[in-house]
Design a protein around this motif. Sequence first.
Motif, PDB file in Angstrom:
ATOM      1  N   GLU A  55     -11.125  -5.906 -12.540  1.00 47.43           N
ATOM      2  CA  GLU A  55     -10.269  -4.814 -12.059  1.00 47.43           C
ATOM      3  C   GLU A  55      -9.139  -5.841 -11.743  1.00 47.43           C
ATOM      4  N   GLY A  84       2.446   2.265  -3.116  1.00 43.57           N
ATOM      5  CA  GLY A  84       1.405   2.546  -4.272  1.00 43.57           C
ATOM      6  C   GLY A  84       1.102   1.216  -5.160  1.00 43.57           C
ATOM      7  N   VAL A  85       1.741   0.147  -4.829  1.00 35.93           N
ATOM      8  CA  VAL A  85       1.206  -0.939  -5.981  1.00 35.93           C
ATOM      9  C   VAL A  85      -0.158  -1.116  -5.590  1.00 35.93           C
ATOM     10  N   ILE A  86      -0.857  -1.112  -4.233  1.00 39.41           N
ATOM     11  CA  ILE A  86      -2.253  -1.235  -3.900  1.00 39.41           C
ATOM     12  C   ILE A  86      -2.603   0.198  -3.673  1.00 39.41           C
ATOM     13  N   LYS A  87      -3.355   0.698  -4.666  1.00 44.81           N
ATOM     14  CA  LYS A  87      -3.801   2.252  -4.380  1.00 44.81           C
ATOM     15  C   LYS A  87      -4.867   2.288  -3.824  1.00 44.81           C
ATOM     16  N   GLY A  88      -5.856   1.303  -3.402  1.00 39.90           N
ATOM     17  CA  GLY A  88      -6.917   1.546  -2.453  1.00 39.90           C
ATOM     18  C   GLY A  88      -8.076   0.252  -2.722  1.00 39.90           C
ATOM     19  N   TYR A  89      -8.961   0.403  -2.125  1.00 44.46           N
ATOM     20  CA  TYR A  89     -10.027  -0.437  -2.023  1.00 44.46           C
ATOM     21  C   TYR A  89     -11.427   0.047  -2.538  1.00 44.46           C
ATOM     22  N   GLU A 130       0.607  -1.231   0.147  1.00 41.41           N
ATOM     23  CA  GLU A 130      -0.025   0.162   0.059  1.00 41.41           C
ATOM     24  C   GLU A 130       0.795   1.434   0.153  1.00 41.41           C
ATOM     25  N   ASP A 131       1.691   1.345   0.930  1.00 40.06           N
ATOM     26  CA  ASP A 131       2.756   2.419   1.057  1.00 40.06           C
ATOM     27  C   ASP A 131       3.717   2.685  -0.191  1.00 40.06           C
TER      28      ASP A 131
END
Length: 154
Positions: free
Chosen positions: A149, A48-53, A45-46
């Motif tokens: 997605e 930016g690989v996982i941008k959100g949920y 998450e930090d």
Amino acid sequence: MRALDDIDRKIIAAVQSDGRMTTHELAERVGLSPSPCARRLRLLEDAGVIKGYTAIIDQTKVGLPVSAFASIKLERQREEDLDRFAKAVALWPEVADCYLMTGQRDYLLRIVVKDLKAYEQFLKDKLTRLDGVASIETSFALGQVKRSEALPLR
């Protein structure tokens, strides 16, 4: 950002399929204990690989059954013209997706509306009023065969 390893890919695949699972459920699925799994998730998450949920909403069930795909050609492809177009489109809630393209068109937009009248209003009030738009070609989706997605990580 360090290179993704197999555990990172497993974490990403798991949260792509169910972003609401608990850290304990995620840890079980990827074969880690909860603390290291939570740390890895936070690092993804930090970075930016996982941008959100987010929740995936059925557009028909919320009264927005029409998807229009508009191909946009600008009069000029100068950076300031591209930036102006992108900034305007970013403010329009009807535009679900916008891509800068190669080829004969400059942008491809997916516009989500309740009916053809709403699309016509969108064209008249927004898209055709934007300076620098040379042409607009619209196609309407008859049905959705696939939407995802989830990225194919392997």
